[in-house]
Design an enzyme around this catalytic site. Structure first.
Site, short mmCIF file in Angstrom:
data_model
loop_
_atom_site.label_atom_id
_atom_site.label_comp_id
_atom_site.label_asym_id
_atom_site.label_seq_id
_atom_site.Cartn_x
_atom_site.Cartn_y
_atom_site.Cartn_z
N HIS A 99 65.51 33.12 35.56
CA HIS A 99 64.22 32.63 36.05
C HIS A 99 63.88 31.38 35.23
CE1 HIS A 99 63.94 37.09 36.40
NE2 HIS A 99 63.16 36.90 37.44
N ASP A 102 62.49 32.20 31.86
CA ASP A 102 63.36 32.85 30.87
C ASP A 102 63.87 31.83 29.84
OD1 ASP A 102 63.25 35.06 32.56
OD2 ASP A 102 65.26 34.72 33.40
N GLU A 266 69.43 45.28 45.28
CA GLU A 266 69.45 45.89 43.95
C GLU A 266 69.49 47.42 44.06
OE1 GLU A 266 67.05 44.28 40.83
OE2 GLU A 266 66.63 46.25 39.99
N ASP A 294 72.32 43.11 42.74
CA ASP A 294 71.82 43.35 41.39
C ASP A 294 72.27 44.75 41.02
OD1 ASP A 294 70.69 40.90 41.05
OD2 ASP A 294 68.64 41.62 40.73
N ASP A 337 71.40 43.32 36.66
CA ASP A 337 69.95 43.33 36.41
C ASP A 337 69.67 44.63 35.66
OD1 ASP A 337 67.29 42.88 36.35
OD2 ASP A 337 67.02 42.60 38.50
#
Ligand code: XUL
Ligand code: CO
Length: 437
Positions: A99, A102, A266, A294, A337
């Site tokens: 991101h 981040d 995810e 993810d 993730d």
């Protein structure tokens, strides 16, 4: 350059007898169906969990030091980047995902934040060249800052919508600059807590407008990658709009975004929606929107988004069957993730977490390839639906019949008494015999 993990060597494949800092099942160079396992799986490191998450939870502060020796926010941000590339290098991971927030701390104004972000992206760009690493996908964090309390694209305040648009624009620009292969939209706070204060119709239309503008802008500056939506049914809001793959499909069709958007599925989000990971992947694949994954898992009994490293081989196997049937990854890959448990506090634990996850995904991939090659499951499914290949079934599939004709056919049929066994238990046993045989 300083080494952040001096006790950790390059992680190699040593088989099941190997030490803790070695791969047991993931042999990157093993060739399956003409391609190395490494190229099949396209592993990626998540910047946020790996370099930013410190074990903080709602009941207590962090237990894992992620300052990487930095004495202020700027130095820490730089050290995170250096440490991150050392981690990828030692694990042999080719890709990462991040991101905007981040990699660089927010400043007093958006203009200053963007300036600092550019500076840090420059450092990452150099490290990518040095270590030969690639960006799987970029994204924006439009959920952490209190300004996004009521959402980003689905906020009740047009100024926040504009702010989110500015952040998305910049995040797409840095994704293009780093030659990212994808761009993810996870609807952080895109949803609502109660209908008592929510205009659901306007919020969804605005989300459609934001994604359309993002798509148009991305394409106008040369972004050739895939846009992904990452479904999640709840958390942080009670009702997240991107509930699951099926819900998102309806949304993409309504707002005419099917040509540019695919899914980033995810595992733990699937569980939260009451689905298996494999179900979500299958729905994506059957609708031509399988993109990226993810990888993680939740704690089976409490239904939270705990983002554990995936180690359940049944789950990874069932998921990988869908990935292989989708034709494998093209621009997507396997992003972890996933984060360490709060009590895992040794610096080496991050490597052990990735090793456990990479081994479980690789083992799942190998077993899925075996199950598909074995052919018994697919042959049975094929036979189970064989009535649609000829006669009235073929007419149903071709769309050349109607209710009147079907009524006549049914009248002539008498009682339908051809229920054949679904043989579920037999196939569960076959699955076990392939996995453990
Ligand atoms: C949150 C989540 C995010 C996205 C990227 O549940 O999965 O980390 O993957 O924003
Ligand atoms: Co995610």
């Amino acid at each position: 350059m300083k080494e952040f993990f001096p006790k950790v060597p390059k992680i190699e494949y040593k088989g099941v007898g190997g030490d803790a800092l070695s791969f047991k099942f993931y042999n990157p160079d093993e060739v399956i169906n003409g391609k190395t396992v490494k190229d099949h799986l396209r592993f990626a490191m998540s910047y946020w969990h790996t370099l930013c998450g410190d074990g903080t939870d709602i009941f207590g502060k962090g237990t894992q030091d992620k300052s990487f020796g930095g004495s202020n926010a700027m130095e820490t941000a730089k050290n995170k980047a250096y440490a991150g590339f050392e981690i990828m290098d030692k694990l042999g991971i080719d890709f990462f995902c991040f991101h905007d927030r981040d990699v660089a701390p927010e400043q007093a104004t958006l203009a200053e934040t963007n300036k600092v972000l550019d500076e840090y992206v420059g450092i990452i760009e150099e490290l990518m060249a040095k270590y030969n690493k690639k960006l799987l996908w970029g994204t924006t964090n439009a959920f952490g800052n209190p300004r996004f309390t009521n959402g980003a694209a689905t906020n009740c305040n047009a100024d926040v919508f504009a702010y989110a648009a500015a952040q998305i624009k910049k995040a797409i620009e840095i994704t293009v600059r780093l030659k990212g292969e994808g761009y993810v939209f996870w609807g952080g706070r895109e949803g609502y807590m109660t209908l008592l204060n929510t205009n659901l119709g306007l919020e969804l239309d605005n989300l459609g407008r934001m994604l359309t503008m993002a798509r148009d802008y991305g394409r106008s500056i040369g972004f050739k990658g895939d846009f992904y939506i990452e479904p999640k049914p709840m958390e942080p809001t009670t009702h997240q709009y991107d509930y699951d793959v099926s819900t998102v499909l309806g949304f993409l069709r309504k707002y005419d975004l099917m040509d540019d958007f695919k899914m980033n599925v995810e595992a733990n989000h699937a569980t939260l929606a009451g689905h298996t990971f494999a179900h979500e992947l299958c729905v994506a694949r059957e609708n031509g929107v399988f993109g990226s994954i993810d990888a993680n898992k939740g704690e089976t009994f409490n239904g939270w988004d705990t983002d554990n490293f995936p180690t359940d081989v049944y789950d990874t196997t069932m998921a990988m069957i869908q990935v292989i049937k989708a034709g494998g990854f093209t621009k997507g890959g396997t992003n972890f993730d996933a984060k360490l448990r709060r009590a895992s506090t040794d610096p080496e634990d991050i490597f052990k977490g990735y090793i456990a996850g990479m081994d479980a995904m690789a083992l799942g991939f190998k077993l899925a390839s075996k199950i598909i090659a074995d052919g018994r499951l697919d042959a049975f499914v094929d036979d189970r639906y064989s009535s649609f290949k000829s006669g009235i079934g073929a007419k149903i599939v071709a769309g050349t019949t109607n209710l009147a004709e079907l009524e006549k056919y049914a009248m002539d049929l008498g009682e339908v008494s051809t229920n054949k066994s679904g043989r579920q238990e037999e196939f569960e046993a076959i699955l076990n015999s392939i996995i453990f045989g």
